[in-house]
Motif scaffolding. Structure first.
Motif, PDB file in Angstrom:
ATOM      1  N   VAL A 219      64.807  71.766  25.171  1.00 23.70           N
ATOM      2  CA  VAL A 219      64.073  71.086  26.238  1.00 23.70           C
ATOM      3  C   VAL A 219      65.067  70.573  27.268  1.00 23.70           C
ATOM      4  O   VAL A 219      66.116  70.033  26.907  1.00 23.70           O
ATOM      5  CB  VAL A 219      63.231  69.926  25.667  1.00 23.70           C
ATOM      6  N   SER A 220      64.739  70.735  28.530  1.00 25.66           N
ATOM      7  CA  SER A 220      65.610  70.262  29.606  1.00 25.66           C
ATOM      8  C   SER A 220      64.985  69.058  30.289  1.00 25.66           C
ATOM      9  O   SER A 220      63.809  68.726  30.073  1.00 25.66           O
ATOM     10  CB  SER A 220      65.861  71.379  30.628  1.00 25.66           C
TER      11      SER A 220
ATOM     12  N   THR B 285      69.590  70.410  32.714  1.00 30.44           N
ATOM     13  CA  THR B 285      70.425  69.821  31.671  1.00 30.44           C
ATOM     14  C   THR B 285      69.615  69.644  30.395  1.00 30.44           C
ATOM     15  O   THR B 285      68.507  69.090  30.424  1.00 30.44           O
ATOM     16  CB  THR B 285      70.976  68.458  32.113  1.00 30.44           C
ATOM     17  N   ALA B 286      70.140  70.116  29.271  1.00 31.80           N
ATOM     18  CA  ALA B 286      69.450  69.963  27.991  1.00 31.80           C
ATOM     19  C   ALA B 286      69.385  68.489  27.609  1.00 31.80           C
ATOM     20  O   ALA B 286      70.290  67.706  27.925  1.00 31.80           O
ATOM     21  CB  ALA B 286      70.156  70.763  26.902  1.00 31.80           C
ATOM     22  N   LEU B 287      68.325  68.105  26.907  1.00 31.42           N
ATOM     23  CA  LEU B 287      68.157  66.701  26.547  1.00 31.42           C
ATOM     24  C   LEU B 287      69.258  66.217  25.614  1.00 31.42           C
ATOM     25  O   LEU B 287      69.638  65.046  25.659  1.00 31.42           O
ATOM     26  CB  LEU B 287      66.789  66.491  25.894  1.00 31.42           C
TER      27      LEU B 287
ATOM     28  N   LEU C 202      62.669  62.127  38.284  1.00 32.06           N
ATOM     29  CA  LEU C 202      63.366  60.975  37.708  1.00 32.06           C
ATOM     30  C   LEU C 202      63.290  61.067  36.185  1.00 32.06           C
ATOM     31  O   LEU C 202      62.243  61.398  35.618  1.00 32.06           O
ATOM     32  CB  LEU C 202      62.728  59.685  38.227  1.00 32.06           C
ATOM     33  N   ILE C 203      64.400  60.792  35.520  1.00 37.47           N
ATOM     34  CA  ILE C 203      64.483  60.853  34.064  1.00 37.47           C
ATOM     35  C   ILE C 203      65.029  59.535  33.543  1.00 37.47           C
ATOM     36  O   ILE C 203      65.937  58.946  34.149  1.00 37.47           O
ATOM     37  CB  ILE C 203      65.377  62.035  33.614  1.00 37.47           C
ATOM     38  N   THR C 204      64.481  59.050  32.426  1.00 36.16           N
ATOM     39  CA  THR C 204      64.961  57.807  31.825  1.00 36.16           C
ATOM     40  C   THR C 204      65.337  58.045  30.372  1.00 36.16           C
ATOM     41  O   THR C 204      64.929  59.035  29.758  1.00 36.16           O
ATOM     42  CB  THR C 204      63.884  56.705  31.886  1.00 36.16           C
TER      43      THR C 204
ATOM     44  N   ILE D 190      63.585  60.452  26.890  1.00 40.63           N
ATOM     45  CA  ILE D 190      64.245  61.284  25.873  1.00 40.63           C
ATOM     46  C   ILE D 190      63.938  60.757  24.477  1.00 40.63           C
ATOM     47  O   ILE D 190      63.653  61.534  23.559  1.00 40.63           O
ATOM     48  CB  ILE D 190      65.766  61.320  26.118  1.00 40.63           C
ATOM     49  N   LEU D 191      63.971  59.444  24.311  1.00 45.13           N
ATOM     50  CA  LEU D 191      63.681  58.869  22.991  1.00 45.13           C
ATOM     51  C   LEU D 191      62.248  59.157  22.562  1.00 45.13           C
ATOM     52  O   LEU D 191      61.974  59.355  21.373  1.00 45.13           O
ATOM     53  CB  LEU D 191      63.940  57.361  23.007  1.00 45.13           C
ATOM     54  N   GLU D 192      61.329  59.196  23.521  1.00 43.96           N
ATOM     55  CA  GLU D 192      59.940  59.507  23.184  1.00 43.96           C
ATOM     56  C   GLU D 192      59.793  60.938  22.698  1.00 43.96           C
ATOM     57  O   GLU D 192      58.872  61.243  21.930  1.00 43.96           O
ATOM     58  CB  GLU D 192      59.043  59.261  24.398  1.00 43.96           C
TER      59      GLU D 192
END
Length: 448
Positions: free
Chosen positions: A204-205, A286-288, A315-317, A321-323
């Motif tokens: 996943v990116s 970018t991969a997670l 926008l990414i937080t 990613i943790l979710e």
């Protein structure tokens, strides 16, 4: 050996058959024992596990030692059985043949099948004691074992096989996924899901889970300060990008916790700018797994996703990613009440900007991972046109109805739960072929 009493010969034959079973069972146990468990016990100081691992480091020597002992015992048992049979029944016709058949059956049952089956069911109970026996045996018989292995490895070398070609006990990501899924009661279900999600992070990116550019909530410094203060006082997010006119001219991020205890209406733009954090940019694609490391390395929790031209895509937080690992940080089954609204008839009204991964978790279907990221993008790719309100079609056996379109985009659509093919035919709902990528994703999901 012929001079021994008959009862001693029969007793020696029984001992040889027991040794044959021990060699056969220990071979199976050592080859099937869980090496990861052995390593864990060895780190805890278990001596038998350390000896077993040391033997397994050179399986060619171990196998050579076991087969040397097993074959020697079996040949000696065959000779002794022949002597016993002649002493009991003489050298009449058929005695040797019956002896060979009888010994074969006895060795097959008591020297091979039974001990190997027991060892396969309880490998550690057999492998650990065997390690204590084979370690000194290997030292004692090392010259013979070395010669046997030299000849065997020479034959394998002529056949083009090398010891270094072995895969060892390395596991691929898919094999590790299978191990996690088959742990059963040993790992709680929610822990299994988190481990599997961690394995999926590399696939996943940031593009798959980012907030799209059109939905980014930010602070425009060109607006009146009172309006900016009201916006921050009623903001639903704790971190907001700050920009001039458009998000492309971002100047930083404001963390609302930095404003606690301050009277926003008494502040001015200069004092506000002093509290801004430097913007952080993330390349698209970018991969997670990599971005999680980058967030940790740079001590960041939020970033703007940009393309190769520097244009902001979303926008990414860190929470996003943790979710992906632990699930939504909410008890609500609906991933995002802002985008997905359940209806009394069981359907869902979704905005065009609904993330397909959120929709997939809710409805149990997976859209193509290399295509659009939002419901609007999927519909436009699917229809190859901007559909009129009221248009109905199927996506992954889910009926979809367009409710509203505006500004060359689908603004909202109604999605019903999956219906069976037979029920669809009975209702007269036409089946429209899905895009090829969506079909592939559905097939992959079915195989998994």
């Amino acid at each position: 050996m012929n001079d021994l009493p008959l009862y001693m010969q029969i007793g020696a034959l029984a001992i040889l058959l027991v040794l044959s079973g021990c060699f056969s069972g220990s071979e199976t146990a050592l080859m099937t024992v869980n090496r990861y468990r052995l390593r864990h016990r060895a780190r805890e100081g278990h001596r038998g596990s350390r000896l077993a691992l040391r033997l397994l480091d050179r399986t060619d020597r171990l196998i050579g030692l076991i087969l040397l002992g097993n074959n020697f015992v079996n040949v000696l048992a065959s000779m002794l059985a022949t002597i016993v049979a002649i002493r009991l029944w003489g050298e009449g016709e058929g005695v040797l043949g019956i002896t060979a058949i009888g010994l074969t059956v006895i060795v097959l049952i008591f020297g091979e099948t039974a001990p190997k089956t027991f060892a396969a069911l309880h490998p550690e109970r057999v492998a650990i004691p065997a390690a204590f026996v084979y370690t000194p045996m290997l030292r004692l018989l090392y010259p013979i074992v070395w010669m046997v292995n030299l000849l065997a490895n020479g034959v394998l070398w002529l056949l083009g096989m090398r010891r270094n070609d072995a895969d060892g006990d390395r596991l691929s990501a898919e094999e590790l996924r299978t191990v996690v899924n088959e742990t059963g009661h040993m790992i709680p279900k929610n822990h299994q899901e988190m481990l599997v999600n961690i394995l999926d992070l590399a696939k996943v990116s940031v593009n798959d889970i980012m907030v799209p550019r059109s939905e980014i909530q930010g602070v425009d410094l060109d607006e009146d300060w009172d309006d900016v203060a009201d916006q921050m006082e009623n903001a639903s997010n704790s971190r907001l990008p700050v920009y001039h006119e458009s998000i492309d001219q971002v100047v930083g991020f404001v963390f609302l916790r930095d404003l606690i205890g301050r009277d926003l209406h008494e502040m001015d733009f200069d004092g506000f700018r002093a509290l801004l954090r430097e913007p952080y940019f993330v390349p698209e694609g970018t991969a997670l797994t990599r971005q999680l490391v980058n967030f940790q390395r740079h001590r960041r929790r939020i970033g703007l996703v940009v393309d190769e031209y520097g244009d902001i895509l979303g926008l990414i937080t860190l929470e996003d990613i943790l979710e992906e690992i632990v699930g939504e940080f909410t008890t609500d089954r609906i991933p995002s009440s802002r985008d997905i609204h359940p209806q009394a008839d069981g359907s869902y009204i979704c905005t065009g900007g609904t993330n397909l991964r959120d929709l997939g978790r809710l409805l149990g279907w997976r859209a193509p991972t290399d295509g659009p990221k939002t419901l609007n993008g999927l519909i436009l790719e699917y229809m190859e046109m901007i559909p009129e309100p009221g248009t109905t079609f199927l996506v992954a056996d889910h009926p979809v109805e367009i409710i509203q379109t505006r500004d060359n985009a689908v603004r909202s659509a109604r999605i019903w739960p999956r219906i069976e093919r037979s029920a669809r035919l009975a209702r007269g709902v036409a089946e429209i072929p899905m895009p090829m990528r969506a079909q592939d994703a559905e097939a992959d999901d079915g195989e998994a």
